[in-house]
Design an enzyme around this catalytic site. Structure first.
Site, PDB file in Angstrom:
ATOM      1  N   GLU A  35       0.811  -1.225   0.000  1.00  0.00           N
ATOM      2  CA  GLU A  35       0.000   0.000   0.000  1.00  0.00           C
ATOM      3  C   GLU A  35       0.846   1.279   0.000  1.00  0.00           C
ATOM      4  O   GLU A  35       0.407   2.304  -0.492  1.00  0.00           O
ATOM      5  CB  GLU A  35      -0.944   0.018   1.209  1.00  0.00           C
ATOM      6  N   HIS A  37       3.710   1.804  -1.637  1.00  0.00           N
ATOM      7  CA  HIS A  37       4.012   2.072  -3.046  1.00  0.00           C
ATOM      8  C   HIS A  37       2.763   2.539  -3.789  1.00  0.00           C
ATOM      9  O   HIS A  37       2.822   3.430  -4.635  1.00  0.00           O
ATOM     10  CB  HIS A  37       4.504   0.800  -3.752  1.00  0.00           C
ATOM     11  N   GLY A 147       8.509   8.203  -0.882  1.00  0.00           N
ATOM     12  CA  GLY A 147       7.834   8.076   0.403  1.00  0.00           C
ATOM     13  C   GLY A 147       8.667   8.652   1.535  1.00  0.00           C
ATOM     14  O   GLY A 147       9.899   8.530   1.527  1.00  0.00           O
ATOM     15  N   LYS A 149       8.808   7.355   4.218  1.00  0.00           N
ATOM     16  CA  LYS A 149       9.353   6.157   4.874  1.00  0.00           C
ATOM     17  C   LYS A 149      10.880   6.176   4.808  1.00  0.00           C
ATOM     18  O   LYS A 149      11.563   5.865   5.770  1.00  0.00           O
ATOM     19  CB  LYS A 149       8.791   4.911   4.178  1.00  0.00           C
ATOM     20  N   GLN A 153      16.586   9.332   2.207  1.00  0.00           N
ATOM     21  CA  GLN A 153      16.636   9.178   0.747  1.00  0.00           C
ATOM     22  C   GLN A 153      15.913  10.347   0.068  1.00  0.00           C
ATOM     23  O   GLN A 153      16.414  10.923  -0.902  1.00  0.00           O
ATOM     24  CB  GLN A 153      15.987   7.850   0.371  1.00  0.00           C
ATOM     25  N   MET A 184       4.745   0.059   6.557  1.00  0.00           N
ATOM     26  CA  MET A 184       4.778  -0.986   5.521  1.00  0.00           C
ATOM     27  C   MET A 184       6.134  -0.996   4.856  1.00  0.00           C
ATOM     28  O   MET A 184       6.723   0.059   4.604  1.00  0.00           O
ATOM     29  CB  MET A 184       3.692  -0.732   4.489  1.00  0.00           C
TER      30      MET A 184
HETATM   31  P1  AMP Z   1      11.215   0.661  -2.169  1.00  0.00           P
HETATM   32  O1  AMP Z   1      10.546  -0.271  -3.133  1.00  0.00           O
HETATM   33  O2  AMP Z   1      11.257   0.119  -0.778  1.00  0.00           O
HETATM   34  O3  AMP Z   1      12.535   1.165  -2.667  1.00  0.00           O
HETATM   35  O4  AMP Z   1      10.283   1.936  -2.068  1.00  0.00           O
HETATM   36  C1  AMP Z   1       9.897   2.654  -3.218  1.00  0.00           C
HETATM   37  C2  AMP Z   1       9.264   3.954  -2.777  1.00  0.00           C
HETATM   38  O5  AMP Z   1       8.127   3.692  -1.954  1.00  0.00           O
HETATM   39  C3  AMP Z   1      10.205   4.826  -1.931  1.00  0.00           C
HETATM   40  O6  AMP Z   1      10.045   6.171  -2.291  1.00  0.00           O
HETATM   41  C4  AMP Z   1       9.723   4.566  -0.531  1.00  0.00           C
HETATM   42  O7  AMP Z   1       9.986   5.625   0.360  1.00  0.00           O
HETATM   43  C5  AMP Z   1       8.240   4.400  -0.753  1.00  0.00           C
HETATM   44  N1  AMP Z   1       7.664   3.640   0.365  1.00  0.00           N
HETATM   45  C6  AMP Z   1       8.108   2.460   0.858  1.00  0.00           C
HETATM   46  N2  AMP Z   1       7.368   2.101   1.926  1.00  0.00           N
HETATM   47  C7  AMP Z   1       6.455   3.085   2.129  1.00  0.00           C
HETATM   48  C8  AMP Z   1       5.424   3.301   3.084  1.00  0.00           C
HETATM   49  N3  AMP Z   1       5.176   2.442   4.067  1.00  0.00           N
HETATM   50  N4  AMP Z   1       4.691   4.415   2.968  1.00  0.00           N
HETATM   51  C9  AMP Z   1       4.935   5.326   1.973  1.00  0.00           C
HETATM   52  N5  AMP Z   1       5.894   5.173   1.047  1.00  0.00           N
HETATM   53  C10 AMP Z   1       6.643   4.067   1.118  1.00  0.00           C
END
Ligand code: AMP
Length: 283
Positions: A35, A37, A147, A149, A153, A184
């Site tokens: 969710e 992503h 995000g 999160k 970054q 998440m």
């Molecule tokens: P990742 O696939 O973990 O590299 O994340 C891809 C993008 O999704 C990044 O910009 C993350 O910060 C964002 N993201 C990952 N988890 C969350 C979350 N729980 N809430 C909001 N954005 C997220």
């Protein structure tokens, strides 16, 4: 929804959109979508003519002892979820097409990449900024979505986009959480049942910090001590860092005045998890 597997194909897809004056939103991910992503994907769809999601587990941002090989992947399910968020195209390149033989160029943001996660993951942000620069050059989005999160970054990418005149907007959206507060993350699948339950302590510690601030405690060391005490009640937890810093330059604060990023990284068993809250502001 189009699946694009090669760099030249992605470039011509985006060129074609540009020629037709269509705005492009880009959501860079490593897949195994949840969710968090999808919240980015839905926003990208809403705000642009075309929303593109990239799914690429970027080898350049993993250290030699990290989880590159076992990072969870499920492209079929990602495809279904991306479609449900009305993504127009998934850019799903191979490592070879992103880093062909002879590859030599890296993008480095100084200073703010060396603290917090940068300390225990040397080279991580160099990998992130390199791959994100490549994605920006290939897709040439009007808006890129990240995000909170991964707060550090997001700060690093905003800095890079500004410093290198990349001419796009970087939007940072709130953290999507499970019902019990756990942020998440694709890496949550690594957790055993007991660890999953212990992992709640990350958000509980952040929530404790928020409460202490509300009660008027302003001394970061004292707040960190209380957070540490709470986290250490879980046997499976090992703190990597707890940081209370400026949201502009990530410098540790001597006293919390108005705005602050409270961020932590904690190992639950073998799984390293990160989370944060922002006090009095946003990224
Ligand atoms: P990742 O696939 O973990 O590299 O994340 C891809 C993008 O999704 C990044 O910009 C993350 O910060 C964002 N993201 C990952 N988890 C969350 C979350 N729980 N809430 C909001 N954005 C997220």
């Amino acid at each position: 929804m189009k699946i694009i597997r090669s760099v030249p194909e992605a470039m011509s897809y985006s060129n074609n959109l540009k020629r037709r004056r269509k705005s492009i939103g880009l959501v860079p991910t490593m897949g195994y979508l949840h969710e968090g992503h999808l919240s980015l994907a839905r926003r990208a769809t809403k705000e642009n003519d075309t929303a593109i999601m990239s799914i690429f587990v970027n080898p350049a941002q993993f250290g030699p002892k990290e989880d590159l090989k076992k990072y969870p992947r499920d492209f079929k399910n990602d495809e279904r979820l991306a479609r449900s968020a009305r993504i127009s195209a998934i850019f799903y390149p191979s490592s070879r097409s992103m880093y062909p033989d002879g590859y030599k160029t890296y993008v480095e943001v100084e200073n703010i990449t060396k603290m917090l996660c940068g300390l225990s993951r040397p080279g991580h942000f160099r990998g992130v900024t390199t791959v994100v620069s490549k994605l920006f050059n290939i897709i040439r989005p009007d808006i890129a979505y990240f995000g909170q999160k991964d707060a550090q970054q997001a700060i690093v990418i905003k800095r890079m986009a500004l410093d290198l005149n990349m001419g796009l907007k970087v939007k940072v959206l709130p953290i999507v959480r499970e019902r019990d507060g756990l942020a998440m993350s694709s890496r949550n699948v690594y957790l055993s049942e007991k660890e999953r339950s212990d992992a709640r302590v990350l958000y509980e510690a952040l929530d404790l910090a928020r409460k202490l601030l509300k009660r008027g405690l302003r001394d970061p060391d004292k707040i960190k001590k209380r957070m540490t005490g709470l986290i250490e009640t879980k046997k499976s937890a090992e703190i990597d860092y707890i940081s209370i810093s400026s949201i502009d330059d990530l410098e540790e604060l001597k006293v919390v005045k108005k705005r602050a990023l409270i961020a932590l990284a904690v190992r639950i068993g073998k799984t390293r998890l990160i989370d944060n809250i922002i006090i009095g502001g946003y990224l």
